[in-house]
Design a protein around this motif. Structure first.
Motif, short mmCIF file in Angstrom:
data_model
loop_
_atom_site.label_atom_id
_atom_site.label_comp_id
_atom_site.label_asym_id
_atom_site.label_seq_id
_atom_site.Cartn_x
_atom_site.Cartn_y
_atom_site.Cartn_z
N UNK A 26 51.91 -16.36 3.01
CA UNK A 26 53.00 -17.36 2.85
C UNK A 26 53.78 -17.03 1.29
N UNK A 27 55.00 -16.81 1.44
CA UNK A 27 55.81 -17.02 0.18
C UNK A 27 56.64 -18.22 0.10
N UNK A 28 56.44 -19.32 -0.59
CA UNK A 28 57.39 -20.24 -0.56
C UNK A 28 58.39 -19.84 -1.65
N UNK A 29 59.32 -20.68 -2.01
CA UNK A 29 60.52 -20.45 -2.74
C UNK A 29 60.04 -20.16 -4.05
N UNK A 30 58.69 -20.71 -4.59
CA UNK A 30 58.18 -20.41 -5.87
C UNK A 30 57.85 -18.91 -6.03
N UNK A 31 58.00 -18.21 -4.97
CA UNK A 31 58.02 -16.80 -4.82
C UNK A 31 56.30 -16.39 -4.78
N UNK A 32 55.35 -17.26 -5.05
CA UNK A 32 54.03 -16.89 -5.24
C UNK A 32 53.49 -16.53 -3.81
N UNK A 33 52.69 -15.47 -3.64
CA UNK A 33 52.06 -14.87 -2.43
C UNK A 33 50.97 -15.60 -2.02
N UNK A 34 50.65 -16.25 -1.09
CA UNK A 34 49.52 -17.29 -0.78
C UNK A 34 48.99 -16.54 0.58
N UNK A 35 47.68 -16.58 0.38
CA UNK A 35 46.96 -16.04 1.75
C UNK A 35 46.89 -17.21 2.58
N UNK A 36 47.26 -16.90 3.85
CA UNK A 36 47.04 -18.00 4.80
C UNK A 36 45.95 -17.95 5.48
N UNK A 37 45.50 -16.58 6.22
CA UNK A 37 44.45 -16.22 6.91
C UNK A 37 44.13 -14.89 7.11
N UNK A 38 42.94 -14.40 7.41
CA UNK A 38 42.97 -13.02 7.38
C UNK A 38 41.94 -12.88 8.74
N UNK A 39 42.03 -11.52 9.27
CA UNK A 39 41.18 -11.18 10.36
C UNK A 39 40.51 -9.90 10.25
N UNK A 40 39.24 -9.77 10.64
CA UNK A 40 38.85 -8.50 10.64
C UNK A 40 38.91 -7.75 12.04
N UNK A 41 39.51 -6.64 12.05
CA UNK A 41 39.61 -6.07 13.43
C UNK A 41 38.14 -5.87 14.38
N UNK A 42 37.23 -5.75 13.57
CA UNK A 42 35.99 -5.59 14.47
C UNK A 42 35.39 -7.14 14.91
N UNK A 43 35.81 -8.05 14.57
CA UNK A 43 35.77 -9.57 14.98
C UNK A 43 36.38 -9.68 16.35
N UNK A 44 36.01 -10.20 17.37
CA UNK A 44 36.66 -10.42 18.51
C UNK A 44 37.15 -11.94 18.46
N UNK A 45 36.55 -12.67 17.60
CA UNK A 45 36.92 -14.11 17.59
C UNK A 45 38.13 -14.16 16.63
N UNK A 46 39.14 -15.12 17.11
CA UNK A 46 40.32 -15.25 16.32
C UNK A 46 40.00 -16.13 15.22
N UNK A 47 40.62 -15.71 13.99
CA UNK A 47 40.36 -16.54 12.75
C UNK A 47 41.13 -17.77 12.88
N UNK A 48 40.51 -18.69 12.18
CA UNK A 48 41.25 -20.28 12.12
C UNK A 48 40.99 -20.84 10.67
N UNK A 49 42.05 -21.40 10.03
CA UNK A 49 42.07 -22.07 8.94
C UNK A 49 42.76 -23.25 9.03
N UNK A 50 42.00 -24.38 9.31
CA UNK A 50 42.74 -25.85 9.61
C UNK A 50 43.66 -25.74 10.56
N UNK A 51 44.86 -26.03 10.14
CA UNK A 51 46.13 -26.03 11.02
C UNK A 51 46.76 -24.53 11.50
N UNK A 52 46.12 -23.42 10.86
CA UNK A 52 46.59 -22.04 11.16
C UNK A 52 45.47 -21.37 11.90
N UNK A 53 45.91 -20.83 12.96
CA UNK A 53 45.17 -19.94 13.76
C UNK A 53 46.05 -18.70 14.13
N UNK A 54 45.09 -17.60 14.56
CA UNK A 54 45.69 -16.40 15.15
C UNK A 54 45.35 -16.07 16.39
#
Lengths: 115, 116
Positions: B38-66
């Protein structure tokens, strides 16, 4: 405590000048990167260093020269600046071992404006 | 070479609603990582969520999911209960698991607006 820091945050300069951007990380990571974000917000890798060794060198003009004095620092020197060099330059770092997905953590960016 | 495509240059959502941002990628590799930044107007690049391809389970982080569909090479981001602070440019990124090719390849981004 800032994890990845860059100086300066803003840089305004004239065409033809030489400038440097510095990056430091205190995360103990062994790999550092430079990315360029153009006016359309597109981000592209420029360079990557692992333990002071250059491992990625994308198609970048040789006016750009990265230097890594140690694994916590990666600087970017730009010679003979051109108008097209105006962009935001991001430094990032990651740890290449450990199985944590080697997430890259970004600095705040340096906005370079060449006049 | 890997490519990442974000087909929605802009999206908008009402506060408290749910929105899904699309991302597809092209690769011949079987092992890799996918990220949303995520890049808000402050231009800082912030990691939201990460997924490893070998994992079948979808990643979740609070309100964010893939929704990771490896066969379809699709990696969408769902933001639930959208908040005003979620307004930002969102970038999908691919990273190879191959040594010496750890660069992030980014999509062109999706600008998310959150309406009160």
């Amino acid at each position: 405590d800032t994890a990845v820091s860059q100086t300066p945050k803003y840089l305004v300069t004239q065409m033809g000048n030489d400038k440097s951007i510095k990056c430091e990380q205190n995360l103990g990571h062994d790999t550092m990167y430079w990315y360029k974000q153009d006016s359309k917000k597109f981000l592209k890798i420029m360079f990557s260093y692992n333990n002071k060794e250059l491992i990625i060198n994308e198609t970048v003009p040789n006016r750009f020269s990265p230097k890594s004095p140690d694994k916590a620092h990666l600087n970017l020197h730009i010679n003979s600046l051109e108008l097209g060099d105006s962009a935001v330059y991001f430094c990032a770092s990651s740890q290449t071992s450990g199985g944590a997905g080697e997430t890259q953590y970004f600095g705040p960016g340096t906005r370079l404006l060449v006049l | 070479a890997q490519t990442v495509t974000q087909s929605q240059p802009e999206m908008s959502v009402q506060e408290a609603e749910t929105v899904t941002l699309s991302c597809t990628y092209d690769t011949s590799e079987s092992d890799y990582y996918l990220f949303w930044y995520k890049q808000p107007p402050s231009r800082q690049m912030i990691l939201v969520i990460r997924q490893e391809a070998y994992k079948q389970q979808n990643a979740t982080e609070n309100r964010f999911s893939v929704n990771f569909q490896k066969a379809a090479k699709s990696f969408s981001l769902k933001i639930s209960d959208s908040q005003l602070g979620d307004a930002a440019m969102y970038f999908c990124a691919y990273r190879s698991a191959t040594w010496s090719n750890y660069k992030l390849t980014f999509g062109k981004g999706t600008l998310l607006t959150v309406n009160p």
